[in-house]
Design an enzyme around this catalytic site. Structure first.
Site, PDB file in Angstrom:
ATOM      1  N   CYS B  91       0.824  -1.208   0.000  1.00 27.47           N
ATOM      2  CA  CYS B  91       0.000   0.000   0.000  1.00 27.47           C
ATOM      3  C   CYS B  91       0.867   1.271   0.000  1.00 27.47           C
ATOM      4  CB  CYS B  91      -0.970  -0.043   1.172  1.00 27.47           C
ATOM      5  SG  CYS B  91      -2.359   1.072   0.978  1.00 27.47           S
ATOM      6  N   HIS B 194      -3.803  -5.671   2.001  1.00 25.67           N
ATOM      7  CA  HIS B 194      -3.633  -5.854   3.429  1.00 25.67           C
ATOM      8  C   HIS B 194      -4.281  -7.179   3.813  1.00 25.67           C
ATOM      9  CE1 HIS B 194      -2.346  -1.714   3.874  1.00 25.67           C
ATOM     10  NE2 HIS B 194      -3.424  -1.293   3.269  1.00 25.67           N
TER      11      HIS B 194
END
Lengths: 433, 273
Positions: B91, B194
């Site tokens: 990310c 995630h």
């Protein structure tokens, strides 16, 4: 407003929950400014933060009922069921007697909008940390909105945790602040300065000086932001903790609620109560009477199993819960859901040092029990996965030490929606015998 | 010799439990009798250049900018990559690996330049939700099944010719518009997933570890029943979400892949029982 009150009664009668939100939605649909109308003419105190909202609200409401103004004849309007968005707040206010003071917990993201309508005399800001990131995205965005809310409420005294850099930064927007040294155990969301992004260092002597509390001091290494000098703080050097005032007065807390975090909540509540004209002695006495908060800290008996219920819904909450757990080898049940109110992404489980549970038999449960089981697998904590909540509690009872007497002690730690399911299902299982 | 896994700036880039990836990598080595240590590098520390594997997680805008400027100033990560270290970047960590990313003020900011990609602001709503990705052919040959994760990002990432996507998006947004996800170049694996990603995809953990220590002992000695059950549960849930969105959506296409991936999940599911 009468319509909303009627709807609330109707939705309760229909058995749809406690009726706490449906009536509120109707009120707000008919009159969007209803919060302001319902709040007018009464003293309003708002409580917000990632953790401790419900408990602090209950402690503060108790203190105010015991020693506040006579306006409500000892009655305080509050939303202790945790419905903390505008509809829930409108319902709570509509149900309470006119003129009685209101102590309301408010969702972090809604604080500014609620404050603008309800015109509070006190705003309590407890702490800010990662929680429901799929809804709140970034903790700093919430801090930014709080700062604006403080600026937009010049009539309010902001009671702020000086030990949380995000809270302190938000509160510097306020006209009048009571700084509270309430401590901060989880610091991983405060490593970067909310003002400039620079690194924040924690430690004694890093703040603006002043009396020490449990976590004395922090400052940004690149700008002027640092811990403000507290007016009141939690002194944990005595058993049970005490509230220390900058005037030199000390008030032992004598809480029935466990843990350091509840001592911190109590000192925050006390600071707000003092601001509302309650004496410190009356406040501490009233807070002593609180022994459970919406089912939290309650013990439920299920056959021979004695299950103590604890709520932890994020890493900061868990950082406080480890201290409250009964010592090994008392079994622990961990219930995890990932519904909207929990946040859809339970990856925060990896921010919790579950390795510390070694020596306790663990049972993972809930809709995301598999995520929890994998976390325990890698933490090398002996565990089982039992998806059904009640079955998990019963199973944990069988995992305790064999010679533990007639009762099997179990600690149950659940996150938000799994906690409510547990209360409901354990209650029914109890009724069924 | 011990395998060293650097967890880079968890105090800046560790908002979404991504540090769990380091825990998982180390544990999967230890369970196979290979010594491993996690070196936690905080923002105040300097990044060692000699670790075997670097894990960089997700985070917020301000700390992301701080992490990028520190890594660019120190250059240790650049040296490590030159020396063949493996990097798992997630990310915000993925975004700073590229040529540029978005500063907290919204302007372009200089990335580490370790990946041929650029991250720019987007007018689309923030990408939040479950993801399902079919790995690109180069990784399928390495035993990589369908990947599951949870994305949560605002900006979008464009890949240049020097970076290969992790795979094709079957559910979710991924880098930009629901087509491809992640970026791989050399031994850098960058992703928006995630979860943490390695908790949900144990086979990806083993692919990265094989880059460090060579072919791993087959999974036989490792009890992967729970990680495999989690993988199957999340992937099946994502299939359900795809189905619910209907045949008109992008997610409804690619029936051929559908059958294949569902088979892979079933196989993993079988292993769990």
């Amino acid at each position: 407003v009468a319509v909303g009150r009627g709807l609330g009664a109707l939705s309760r009668a229909a058995g749809r929950g406690s009726g706490s939100v449906i009536g509120g939605h109707a009120i707000l649909a008919i009159e969007p400014a209803a919060l302001g109308v319902l709040a007018a003419g009464r003293q309003v105190l708002l409580v917000s933060g990632t953790n401790g909202k419900t408990t602090t609200t209950k402690l503060l409401a108790s203190a105010l009922a015991a020693g506040g103004t006579r306006a409500g004849n000892g009655h305080v309007v509050t939303n202790v069921q945790g419905a903390n968005m505008p509809a829930g707040l409108a319902t709570a206010l509509a149900a309470g007697p006119p003129g009685a003071p209101a102590v309301l917990e408010v969702d972090e993201a809604w604080l500014g909008r609620v404050s603008a309508r309800a015109l509070p005399s006190v705003i309590v800001l407890l702490n800010l940390s990662r929680d429901q990131l799929d809804r709140n995205n970034e903790v700093r965005h919430v801090a930014q909105r709080w700062r604006q809310a403080c600026q937009d409420a010049p009539g309010a005294v902001v009671v702020a945790n000086a030990d949380d850099p995000l809270v302190a930064w938000a509160a510097t927007g306020a006209k009048k602040v009571t700084w509270v040294g309430a401590g901060l155990r989880w610091r991983n969301d405060a490593a970067g300065c909310p003002e400039c992004g620079g690194p924040i260092v924690f430690g004694p002597g890093a703040g603006a000086g002043g009396p020490a509390s449990a976590d004395a001091g922090w400052r940004c290494q690149e700008c002027e932001l640092c811990r403000p000098r507290p007016d009141i703080w939690l002194d944990t050097t005595v058993a049970g903790g005490r509230a220390a005032l900058s005037t030199g007065e000390m008030y032992p807390l004598r809480l029935r609620l466990p843990g350091r975090c509840n001592q911190a909540n109590a000192v925050m509540a006390m600071a707000a109560a003092l601001g509302a004209g309650v004496s410190a002695a009356a406040a501490t006495d009233a807070m002593t009477a609180v022994d459970e908060v919406a089912g939290r800290y309650a013990t439920i008996e299920l056959g021979a199993v004695r299950a103590r219920l604890l709520l932890a819904k994020n890493p900061a909450g868990w950082a406080e819960v480890f201290d409250m757990l009964a010592p090994a080898p008392t079994p622990v049940v961990i219930a995890i859901n990932a519904r909207t109110a929990d946040g859809h992404d339970p990856s925060w489980l990896w921010d919790v040092p579950f390795e510390a549970l070694k020596g306790r038999p663990a049972v993972a449960t809930g809709e995301r029990g598999t995520d929890m089981a994998v976390r325990l697998h890698y933490a090398q904590v002996e565990h089982e996965l039992v998806p059904d909540l009640v079955a998990a509690v019963r199973r944990a009872g069988k995992r305790g030490p064999a010679n533990s007497g007639p009762h099997q002690q179990v600690d149950v730690v659940a996150n938000y929606t799994s906690f409510h399911q547990l209360l409901d299902q354990l209650g029914r299982a109890q009724g069924a015998g | 010799v011990s395998v060293s896994i650097a967890l880079v700036y968890p105090d800046l880039l560790g908002t979404y439990g991504d540090s769990g990836n380091a825990t998982i990598l180390a544990q999967r080595l230890r369970w196979r009798g290979q010594e491993a240590e996690v070196v936690t590098v905080l923002a105040a520390d300097s990044v060692p250049a000699g670790c075997d594997l670097y894990v960089i997680g997700g985070g917020e805008d301000l700390p992301q900018g701080l992490a990028a400027s520190k890594l660019n100033a120190g250059r240790s990560l650049h040296r490590a990559v030159d020396n063949g270290a493996v990097v798992l970047a997630i990310c915000a960590g993925f975004q700073i690996m590229g040529e540029k990313f978005v500063s907290p003020g919204g302007e372009p900011s200089e990335g580490l330049g370790l990946l041929d990609c650029a991250t720019v602001p987007s007018r689309a709503p923030r990408a939040i939700g479950e993801m399902l990705v079919e790995p690109s052919p180069p990784w399928q040959g390495h035993g990589l099944g369908v990947l599951t994760g949870f994305e949560n990002h605002g900006a979008v990432t464009e890949l240049g010719p020097g970076a290969h996507p992790v795979g094709e998006v079957r559910l979710g947004v991924g880098n930009k518009d629901g087509t491809v996800e992640g970026a791989v170049a050399g031994r850098i694996w960058a992703t928006y997933m995630h979860g943490p990603v390695l908790a949900r995809n144990p086979h990806l953990a083993d692919l990265l570890l094989s880059w460090v220590v060579g072919p791993l002992t087959p999974l036989a000695p490792l009890d992967d029943s729970e990680p495999d059950a989690l993988h199957a549960e999340r992937a099946q849930r994502a299939f359900g979400e795809r189905r619910a969105r209907g045949p008109g959506s992008r997610a409804g296409r690619s029936a051929r892949w559908w059958g294949k991936a569902a088979g892979a999940v079933r196989r993993r599911g079988d292993g769990a029982s």
